[in-house]
Design an enzyme around this catalytic site. Structure first.
Site, PDB file in Angstrom:
ATOM      1  N   TYR A  34       0.815  -1.215   0.000  1.00  0.00           N
ATOM      2  CA  TYR A  34       0.000   0.000   0.000  1.00  0.00           C
ATOM      3  C   TYR A  34       0.851   1.270   0.000  1.00  0.00           C
ATOM      4  O   TYR A  34       0.388   2.321  -0.432  1.00  0.00           O
ATOM      5  CB  TYR A  34      -0.915   0.033   1.234  1.00  0.00           C
ATOM      6  CG  TYR A  34      -2.254  -0.644   1.053  1.00  0.00           C
ATOM      7  CD1 TYR A  34      -2.327  -1.999   0.748  1.00  0.00           C
ATOM      8  CD2 TYR A  34      -3.438   0.068   1.188  1.00  0.00           C
ATOM      9  CE1 TYR A  34      -3.546  -2.630   0.597  1.00  0.00           C
ATOM     10  CE2 TYR A  34      -4.669  -0.561   1.044  1.00  0.00           C
ATOM     11  CZ  TYR A  34      -4.714  -1.906   0.744  1.00  0.00           C
ATOM     12  OH  TYR A  34      -5.931  -2.523   0.597  1.00  0.00           O
ATOM     13  N   ASP A  90      -2.562 -18.023   0.474  1.00  0.00           N
ATOM     14  CA  ASP A  90      -3.571 -18.633  -0.412  1.00  0.00           C
ATOM     15  C   ASP A  90      -4.211 -19.845   0.265  1.00  0.00           C
ATOM     16  O   ASP A  90      -5.435 -20.019   0.251  1.00  0.00           O
ATOM     17  CB  ASP A  90      -2.978 -18.998  -1.787  1.00  0.00           C
ATOM     18  CG  ASP A  90      -1.738 -19.875  -1.704  1.00  0.00           C
ATOM     19  OD1 ASP A  90      -1.145 -20.000  -0.608  1.00  0.00           O
ATOM     20  OD2 ASP A  90      -1.351 -20.455  -2.738  1.00  0.00           O
ATOM     21  N   ASP A 130      -6.313  -7.254   3.788  1.00  0.00           N
ATOM     22  CA  ASP A 130      -7.455  -6.632   3.120  1.00  0.00           C
ATOM     23  C   ASP A 130      -8.340  -7.721   2.505  1.00  0.00           C
ATOM     24  O   ASP A 130      -9.555  -7.744   2.691  1.00  0.00           O
ATOM     25  CB  ASP A 130      -6.941  -5.663   2.046  1.00  0.00           C
ATOM     26  CG  ASP A 130      -8.083  -4.925   1.346  1.00  0.00           C
ATOM     27  OD1 ASP A 130      -9.014  -4.498   2.050  1.00  0.00           O
ATOM     28  OD2 ASP A 130      -8.032  -4.802   0.116  1.00  0.00           O
ATOM     29  N   ASP A 149     -12.164  -9.451   4.074  1.00  0.00           N
ATOM     30  CA  ASP A 149     -13.444  -9.451   3.344  1.00  0.00           C
ATOM     31  C   ASP A 149     -14.006 -10.867   3.268  1.00  0.00           C
ATOM     32  O   ASP A 149     -15.220 -11.075   3.406  1.00  0.00           O
ATOM     33  CB  ASP A 149     -13.277  -8.894   1.915  1.00  0.00           C
ATOM     34  CG  ASP A 149     -13.639  -7.412   1.830  1.00  0.00           C
ATOM     35  OD1 ASP A 149     -13.435  -6.701   2.828  1.00  0.00           O
ATOM     36  OD2 ASP A 149     -14.121  -6.980   0.764  1.00  0.00           O
TER      37      ASP A 149
HETATM   38  C1  IPM Z   1     -10.476  -1.617   3.829  1.00  0.00           C
HETATM   39  C2  IPM Z   1     -10.755  -0.930   2.525  1.00  0.00           C
HETATM   40  C3  IPM Z   1      -9.642   0.073   2.254  1.00  0.00           C
HETATM   41  C4  IPM Z   1      -8.344  -0.707   2.059  1.00  0.00           C
HETATM   42  C5  IPM Z   1      -9.897   1.037   1.084  1.00  0.00           C
HETATM   43  C6  IPM Z   1     -11.203   1.790   1.242  1.00  0.00           C
HETATM   44  C7  IPM Z   1      -8.747   2.004   0.914  1.00  0.00           C
HETATM   45  O1  IPM Z   1     -10.900  -1.865   1.510  1.00  0.00           O
HETATM   46  O2  IPM Z   1     -10.319  -0.916   4.844  1.00  0.00           O
HETATM   47  O3  IPM Z   1     -10.440  -2.847   3.850  1.00  0.00           O
HETATM   48  O4  IPM Z   1      -8.042  -1.189   0.964  1.00  0.00           O
HETATM   49  O5  IPM Z   1      -7.610  -0.814   3.043  1.00  0.00           O
HETATM   50 MG    MG Z   2     -10.909  -3.890   2.178  1.00  0.00          MG
END
Ligand code: IPM
Ligand code: MG
Length: 368
Positions: free
Chosen positions: A142, A225, A249, A253
């Site tokens: 990042y 993975d 990240d 999710d």
């Molecule tokens: C998260 C989001 C952020 C990230 C974005 C909005 C920059 O996806 O907090 O998981 O990628 O970190």
């Molecule tokens: Mg995210």
């Protein structure tokens, strides 16, 4: 003694709607528990860009550095898709994380029993799930340099750099081990040591920190993975997962969906202790700005409400009040109160965003 201070940055999309419910909860703690915060509000993301031409004004950054904790809603939306990268709404959030040095991002994935049937996975795989992903948040791909889109010969090349120093790895590893000691004492570290040097270093440093400082914690390593696969296969094998910024990240999710809805997941981003002993801290729901449902009263405010519960626990040492708020949310879900994202075949009591906030307040009242 002065009241602890909170800066609210509601942001874009559903951010202001879900934050409105958190403000009600803050008001409840003031009125009913005598817990008072000095609350200020400011702009972030597209909302800040619209006013200032930047997704985070310097004065807002300065305020964020001064308060005891920041509560953030969400940033981003299609309106801002065409903006230059440097002023995109997301840059405002990344600047907060970087300049506050919030290196440890706790993303708990907890499956409330009432929601176990909402997951795309079978009930027995997710019921009772309670894991935390500790995501490194201020380094890695990042932020690594060099980065950019360059011209090489007659074509363009896009470059980002995965970069981790030993100290960056060690400090997030420590926060994962500390957290594990307060839970089930197990850490699984995830990287790609099979293909990335930064992954080899990650694995070595996590192991060293473990051997020297946390030999009592059970540590395992997994390629990221395979970790993604195991999260879907049998997530209850995990307690705390520690991983880098990008893998964290993605994995968080995936973990979110185990719990039934992305609308349920809170997060805490923590840095080093300030002069008053509290960690630098920002709390935000994991779900993002959801522009497709913004402004319609459909959003689920629970992730944002649970983020405030994390603030009570991690910034203000009010674990019992955090428990009270989390139990209130659990009760509301058990009673079948449902925003649209939580409405399944068995039905329930449909509520709007503010209806959900009111139900949580009613459950808080009942807790007294
Ligand atoms: C998260 C989001 C952020 C990230 C974005 C909005 C920059 O996806 O907090 O998981 O990628 O970190
Ligand atoms: Mg995210």
């Amino acid at each position: 003694m002065a009241n602890p201070s909170l800066l609210i940055l509601a942001g874009d999309g559903i951010g202001p709607e879900v934050m409105a419910e958190v403000k009600k909860i803050i008001g409840w703690f003031d009125a009913k528990r005598g817990i008072r915060f000095d609350v200020s509000e400011d702009l972030v993301g597209g909302a800040a860009y619209d006013v200032h031409g930047t997704p985070l004004h310097d004065s807002t950054m300065a305020k964020a550095q001064e308060v005891d904790a920041v509560l953030l809603g969400a940033v981003g939306g299609p309106k801002y898709d065409k903006l230059d990268f440097s002023v995109k709404p997301e840059r405002g959030l990344l600047r907060l994380r970087k300049e506050m040095d919030l290196f440890s991002n706790l993303r708990p994935a907890q499956c409330f029993d009432a929601l176990a049937d909402f997951s795309s996975l079978k009930r027995e795989v997710v019921a009772g799930l309670d894991i935390v992903i500790v995501r490194e948040l201020t380094s890695g791909v990042y932020f690594g340099e060099p980065r950019g889109i360059f011209t090489e010969g007659n074509e363009r090349v896009g470059i980002n750099t995965q970069r981790y120093t030993e100290s960056e790895i060690a400090r997030v590893a420590r926060s994962a081990f500390e957290l594990a000691r307060r839970r089930n004492n197990k850490v699984c570290s995830m990287e790609k040591a099979n293909v990335m040097e930064s992954g080899i270093l990650w694995r070595e440093v996590v192991q060293e920190v473990h051997d020297k400082e946390y030999p009592d914690v059970e540590l395992s390593h997994m390629y990221a993975d395979a970790g993604a696969m195991q999260l879907c296969r049998w997530p209850k094998q995990f307690d705390v997962i520690v991983t880098d910024n990008l893998f964290g990240d993605l994995l968080s999710d995936a973990a979110a969906m185990l719990t039934g809805s992305l609308g349920m997941l809170p997060s805490a981003s923590l840095g080093a202790p300030m002069a008053n002993g509290r960690p630098k801290a920002l709390y935000e729901p994991v779900h993002g700005s959801a522009p497709d449902i913004a402004g319609q009263g459909k959003a689920n405010p629970i992730a944002c409400i649970l983020s405030f519960a994390m603030a009570l626990r991690y910034s203000f040492d009010m674990g019992a009040e955090a428990d009270r708020l989390e139990k209130a949310v659990e009760k509301v879900l058990a009673d079948g109160v449902r925003t649209a994202d939580l409405m399944g075949p068995e039905g329930g009591v449909p509520v709007s965003t503010s209806g959900m906030g009111d139900a949580v307040i009613a459950a808080l009242d009942a807790s007294l």
